[in-house]
Design a protein around this motif. Structure first.
Motif, mmCIF file in Angstrom:
data_model
loop_
_atom_site.group_PDB
_atom_site.id
_atom_site.type_symbol
_atom_site.label_atom_id
_atom_site.label_comp_id
_atom_site.label_asym_id
_atom_site.label_seq_id
_atom_site.Cartn_x
_atom_site.Cartn_y
_atom_site.Cartn_z
ATOM 1 N N GLU A 10 0.822 -1.212 0.000
ATOM 2 C CA GLU A 10 0.000 0.000 0.000
ATOM 3 C C GLU A 10 0.856 1.263 0.000
ATOM 4 O O GLU A 10 0.535 2.246 -0.689
ATOM 5 C CB GLU A 10 -0.934 0.000 1.204
ATOM 6 C CG GLU A 10 -1.814 1.248 1.349
ATOM 7 C CD GLU A 10 -2.820 1.431 0.217
ATOM 8 O OE1 GLU A 10 -3.431 2.516 0.145
ATOM 9 O OE2 GLU A 10 -3.008 0.486 -0.591
ATOM 10 N N ARG B 58 1.955 1.823 -3.426
ATOM 11 C CA ARG B 58 0.844 2.229 -4.290
ATOM 12 C C ARG B 58 0.589 3.729 -4.193
ATOM 13 O O ARG B 58 0.310 4.394 -5.201
ATOM 14 C CB ARG B 58 -0.427 1.467 -3.912
ATOM 15 C CG ARG B 58 -1.596 1.711 -4.882
ATOM 16 C CD ARG B 58 -2.891 1.136 -4.350
ATOM 17 N NE ARG B 58 -3.390 1.879 -3.192
ATOM 18 C CZ ARG B 58 -4.057 3.028 -3.276
ATOM 19 N NH1 ARG B 58 -4.310 3.575 -4.454
ATOM 20 N NH2 ARG B 58 -4.472 3.633 -2.176
ATOM 21 N N ASP C 25 -5.001 2.030 -8.715
ATOM 22 C CA ASP C 25 -5.961 1.521 -7.739
ATOM 23 C C ASP C 25 -5.679 0.065 -7.377
ATOM 24 O O ASP C 25 -6.481 -0.571 -6.696
ATOM 25 C CB ASP C 25 -7.376 1.647 -8.283
ATOM 26 C CG ASP C 25 -7.570 0.862 -9.572
ATOM 27 O OD1 ASP C 25 -6.572 0.593 -10.275
ATOM 28 O OD2 ASP C 25 -8.728 0.518 -9.894
ATOM 29 N N LYS C 26 -4.555 -0.479 -7.850
ATOM 30 C CA LYS C 26 -4.213 -1.879 -7.615
ATOM 31 C C LYS C 26 -2.881 -1.993 -6.876
ATOM 32 O O LYS C 26 -2.133 -1.026 -6.750
ATOM 33 C CB LYS C 26 -4.120 -2.639 -8.947
ATOM 34 C CG LYS C 26 -5.410 -2.665 -9.752
ATOM 35 C CD LYS C 26 -6.465 -3.516 -9.076
ATOM 36 C CE LYS C 26 -7.704 -3.631 -9.923
ATOM 37 N NZ LYS C 26 -8.747 -4.482 -9.297
#
Length: 414
Positions: A383, A386, A399-400
């Motif tokens: 995360e 990301r 979003d992945k």
């Protein structure tokens, strides 16, 4: 598409080569090109962790490049050889300028003249012009541990008994100043003094190389009456030990420290090549780098980067080979860094990339070229990573926590 640099290179080679008493021409070069797509549609996406110095390159290069080199031997004098070297090049990123897919970045990457084997310079070389210089590269992540490309002049590879000494002055007024690189009216008035001593036979089956590069700002100003921002002096020191014959290959172990104002980098790196049996070659790299710097508030704004990865290359039969590459990167940002702010914490960013490839190559050895590779690349991240994705990776997979690309790439050198 601007074909002028390539046309000029081929015209020069043909014109000179056709002359009855013309100089000896050596034609070499490098190219890679291909096509790819991502599993969500559109062009191939390439993956690199924010804050990492490199990415693992197999099936992870979203560009193409051609670099033809023409080297002409023009004269001989008292045992020395005198040459001119010209390298035009074109470059294109797949994920940029798609409205003009044939628009390429063109340049003269190298254009210099030199004399070699000069007895008065300890059998060394004298040169001047624009060139790739002091390039010490790790192949599978395309990292330059040392790099002083630019405009300059120097004396190179003088044989001193303990090793070969090279000294140069390097400067490139066509490159922007750090922090204002997009402002082309402000020119870079920074220069460097790279010094290296290579081939030091400290052990029977290996040698040591030492690189020292000082840098500073000249007193001359920028273009169009604009002065370049004040810049601090810099210093970089690197030492690299090569050991031959280890695990069927060789070992490079290096350590480097560089400083520019508030920014300091310390790194250690090891690369190991080897063989499994008669058909599989392998290459592994481990690196740890600490970056220390301060932001405008005086807080620590650097990070710590750890990288570990390897590639295997196996001969299957005929022209076919199978390649597998796995690489893992971890970045631990300091509390005052932009990465930490984006991640809303000081937790580590991680990314793991894996690529499987079926290739057809002109030979049985791992380095056989030309080669054409069909690849599948998959990357996964946490995360914190990301939240720091950028560019096309952010646009497609923002979003992945994972992404996949498929493509075909051709590569050769000659």
């Amino acid at each position: 598409m601007n074909k002028k640099p390539l046309f000029l290179a081929m015209a020069l080679a043909g014109a000179v080569g056709s002359a009855a008493a013309g100089p000896v021409i050596d034609f070499s070069g490098y190219m890679r090109a291909g096509v790819g797509l991502n599993t969500r549609g559109g062009n191939q996406v390439c993956y690199q962790l924010a804050g990492a110095d490199t990415k693992w390159r197999l099936g992870n290069e979203c560009d193409y490049v051609v670099e033809p080199n023409i080297n002409a031997k023009l004269a001989e004098f008292e045992g020395s050889d005198w040459h001119v070297h010209v390298m035009p090049s074109v470059y294109k990123a797949w994920d940029a300028g798609q409205s003009q897919p044939d628009a390429l970045t063109t340049r003269f990457g190298q254009i210099y003249t030199y004399g070699d084997h000069i007895s008065q310079l300890a059998n060394g070389k004298v040169w001047a012009g624009r060139r790739f210089y002091n390039r010490l590269q790790l192949g599978i992540n395309d990292q330059f541990l040392e790099n002083n490309d630019g405009n300059g002049a120097g004396i190179e590879d003088m044989e001193l008994g303990i090793g070969k000494l090279s000294v140069a002055f390097m400067m490139d007024p066509n490159y922007g100043v750090p922090g204002v690189a997009t402002d082309t009216s402000v020119k870079n008035n920074r220069f460097t003094f790279p010094v290296r001593l290579t081939g030091i036979k400290d052990i029977p089956n290996g040698d040591l190389s030492v690189y020292v590069t000082g840098s500073m700002q000249s007193k001359t100003g920028g273009a169009d009456g604009q002065e370049a921002p004040k810049q601090p002096k810099g210093l970089a020191v690197g030492a690299y030990q090569t050991i031959n014959g280890t695990l069927g290959g060789s070992t490079i172990f290096g350590a480097k420290f560089d400083k520019l104002g508030w920014t300091k980098n310390s790194r250690i790196v090891i690369q190991q090549t080897g063989k499994f049996g008669d058909v599989t070659g392998w290459d592994a790299i481990a690196e740890y780098r600490i970056n220390k710097q301060h932001n405008d508030a005086g807080n620590d704004a650097g990070n710590k980067w750890f990288s570990l990865g390897a590639r295997t290359d196996t001969y299957l039969g005929g022209p076919f080979r199978a390649l597998l590459e796995v690489g893992h990167d971890q970045v631990k940002p300091d509390a005052g860094s932009a990465i930490a702010a984006n991640a809303r914490s000081t937790g580590a960013l991680t990314m793991t990339k894996i690529t499987g490839t079926l290739a057809a190559s002109a030979g049985k050895d791992p380095g056989s070229r030309p080669t054409v590779r069909l690849f599948v690349t998959h990357a996964a991240w946490n995360e914190a990573a990301r939240l720091n994705l950028g560019g096309t990776t952010q646009a497609v997979f923002g979003d992945k926590k994972a992404g996949t690309s498929i493509g075909v790439q051709g590569e050769t050198w000659w």
